[in-house]
Write a protein that holds these residues in place. Sequence first.
Motif, short mmCIF file in Angstrom:
data_model
loop_
_atom_site.label_atom_id
_atom_site.label_comp_id
_atom_site.label_asym_id
_atom_site.label_seq_id
_atom_site.Cartn_x
_atom_site.Cartn_y
_atom_site.Cartn_z
N ARG A 135 12.32 -1.50 -2.86
CA ARG A 135 13.06 -2.72 -2.57
C ARG A 135 12.15 -3.94 -2.44
NH1 ARG A 135 17.97 -1.56 1.00
NH2 ARG A 135 18.54 -0.74 -1.04
N GLN A 136 11.00 -3.75 -1.81
CA GLN A 136 10.08 -4.88 -1.64
C GLN A 136 9.56 -5.34 -3.00
OE1 GLN A 136 6.72 -4.19 0.95
NE2 GLN A 136 5.75 -6.12 0.42
N ARG A 137 9.14 -4.40 -3.83
CA ARG A 137 8.66 -4.78 -5.16
C ARG A 137 9.77 -5.40 -5.99
NH1 ARG A 137 3.78 -2.15 -8.19
NH2 ARG A 137 2.31 -2.33 -6.49
N GLY A 138 10.96 -4.86 -5.86
CA GLY A 138 12.07 -5.42 -6.61
C GLY A 138 12.31 -6.87 -6.28
N ARG A 139 12.18 -7.20 -5.00
CA ARG A 139 12.41 -8.57 -4.56
C ARG A 139 11.24 -9.49 -4.91
NH1 ARG A 139 12.46 -7.62 0.58
NH2 ARG A 139 10.28 -8.23 0.86
N ARG B 185 0.82 -1.22 0.00
CA ARG B 185 0.00 0.00 0.00
C ARG B 185 0.85 1.26 0.00
NH1 ARG B 185 -4.86 -0.83 4.31
NH2 ARG B 185 -5.49 -2.93 3.78
N HIS B 186 2.00 1.19 0.66
CA HIS B 186 2.84 2.38 0.74
C HIS B 186 3.33 2.81 -0.64
CE1 HIS B 186 2.69 2.29 5.06
NE2 HIS B 186 3.14 1.05 5.09
N HIS B 187 3.50 1.85 -1.54
CA HIS B 187 3.84 2.18 -2.93
C HIS B 187 2.76 3.08 -3.53
CE1 HIS B 187 4.41 1.71 -7.28
NE2 HIS B 187 3.17 1.25 -7.33
N GLN C 220 12.83 11.99 0.12
CA GLN C 220 12.27 11.28 1.27
C GLN C 220 11.48 10.06 0.82
OE1 GLN C 220 10.05 13.71 4.09
NE2 GLN C 220 8.70 11.98 4.56
N LEU C 221 10.69 10.21 -0.22
CA LEU C 221 9.86 9.10 -0.69
C LEU C 221 10.73 7.98 -1.26
CD1 LEU C 221 6.95 11.05 -2.43
CD2 LEU C 221 7.03 10.11 -0.12
N ALA D 136 10.98 4.12 -0.01
CA ALA D 136 10.81 2.98 -0.91
C ALA D 136 11.97 1.99 -0.77
CB ALA D 136 10.71 3.47 -2.35
N ARG D 137 13.16 2.51 -0.55
CA ARG D 137 14.33 1.65 -0.36
C ARG D 137 14.33 0.97 1.00
NH1 ARG D 137 18.81 3.14 -3.71
NH2 ARG D 137 17.89 3.65 -5.74
N GLY D 138 13.68 1.62 1.96
CA GLY D 138 13.74 1.11 3.33
C GLY D 138 15.03 1.50 4.02
N ALA D 139 15.74 2.47 3.46
CA ALA D 139 17.01 2.93 4.02
C ALA D 139 17.37 4.25 3.35
CB ALA D 139 18.11 1.90 3.78
N ALA D 140 18.29 4.97 3.97
CA ALA D 140 18.74 6.23 3.38
C ALA D 140 19.36 5.98 2.01
CB ALA D 140 19.76 6.90 4.30
N LEU D 141 19.18 6.92 1.11
CA LEU D 141 19.78 6.78 -0.21
C LEU D 141 21.30 6.87 -0.10
CD1 LEU D 141 17.50 9.07 -2.41
CD2 LEU D 141 17.53 6.58 -2.36
#
Length: 291
Positions: A217-221, A42-44, A266-267, A271-276
Motif C-alpha cells: 500500500r505504501q509503495r502504491g501510494r 525496508r520492510h518491502h 501473512q506477508l 504489505a497492505r497494512g491490514a488483513a486481506l
Amino acid sequence: MPTPIRETAPLLMPRSLVGPLMQLYDYPHPRKPGRVIRGYDRHHALRTARMCAAVARRLGHSEERVERYQIACLLHDLGRAGLDQELFGKIWSWARANGIPTRPREWRAVHPSTPYGRETEAFLKHYAQDLVRRGVPLDSWTAEQVEMRLGYARRLARQLRAARPKLARLGVKWAPWMERVMLYYYYPEKLNGSARWVRELGEVLVACEQFEAYSNRQRGRDYYTRKKESLPEAFAYLDKLQVEDILSPRVVQAVRDLAAAGAFDQLLAEARGAALPRREFRYLRSLKRDG
C-alpha cells in the motif's frame, strides 16, 4: 475473516544480521547536513527476501545457495539508498504520466542512439527544460534520483563497493552472481551467458519483488500513484513478464503454487497494512492446481 494458513516464507539469516544489513540502506542527506535518509520501505525488502527464499526452495535450489541468495534479495534495492521521496516522486510520476521510459532497456528502445549505460545523462539532457518547469533543480542530487532508475547498475555498483567492508565484517560471503541477480529486472542482458540457475534466481527476485509491490500500500501510494491493490493485477503483470520472456512459466507457477497454499498470506497482509479482504483470500485459494 478466514484464518491465514501457517506462514511458510522463511527468514533464513539470523535476526541479528538483518538490522546491520538494513542499515546499509541509510544515506546521508546531501542537502541537509547531519540528517540521514533511512532506506525507503525496508520492510518491502525483507518481505521480498522471504518470498524469494520460499520460491527458490520450491524450485530445488540448495539450502546454502538459498541462504546467500536471501541476503542479495534483502539488498536488492540498495541502488536506491538515498531515495528522496518528494523529489523522486516528482520526477518519475511526471515521467510515467507522459509515457517517458523509466527503465534502461525501455529507454534504449525509444532512444536507440543513447550509448549503453548513459541513459541518466540522456534523460537529463532531453528533459532539462521540462524538469526546470516542474521546479526540479538540475543538480547532482536530481541526477542521483534519475540514476536510481535509468542508471541503476552504476549506482548499485557504487553502493556495493561502499558496503563490501561491512559485509565482510558481518561474515557475508559476497559473490558476483549475487549482484547479477539484483540487476535482472532492469538489465536482463547482464545475465546472458550466466548459469541457468543464476538467471532463474534473477527471475524469482523479479517475480517476488513485483508480487509484493502490487500488494504494498505504501509503495502504491508513494511510488506508483496507485489507488488500490489487487492480487489479480499482480498475477496479470507476472503473466505479462512471462510473455516478454523475463519470467519463465516454471517460476511464475512456483509463485502461484505457494500463494495458493497460503505461504504468502501473512506477508501480503503486512504489505497492505491490514488483513486481506475475503475476496482476496478466495482468489489466492482459487490458484490451487487440481492434483
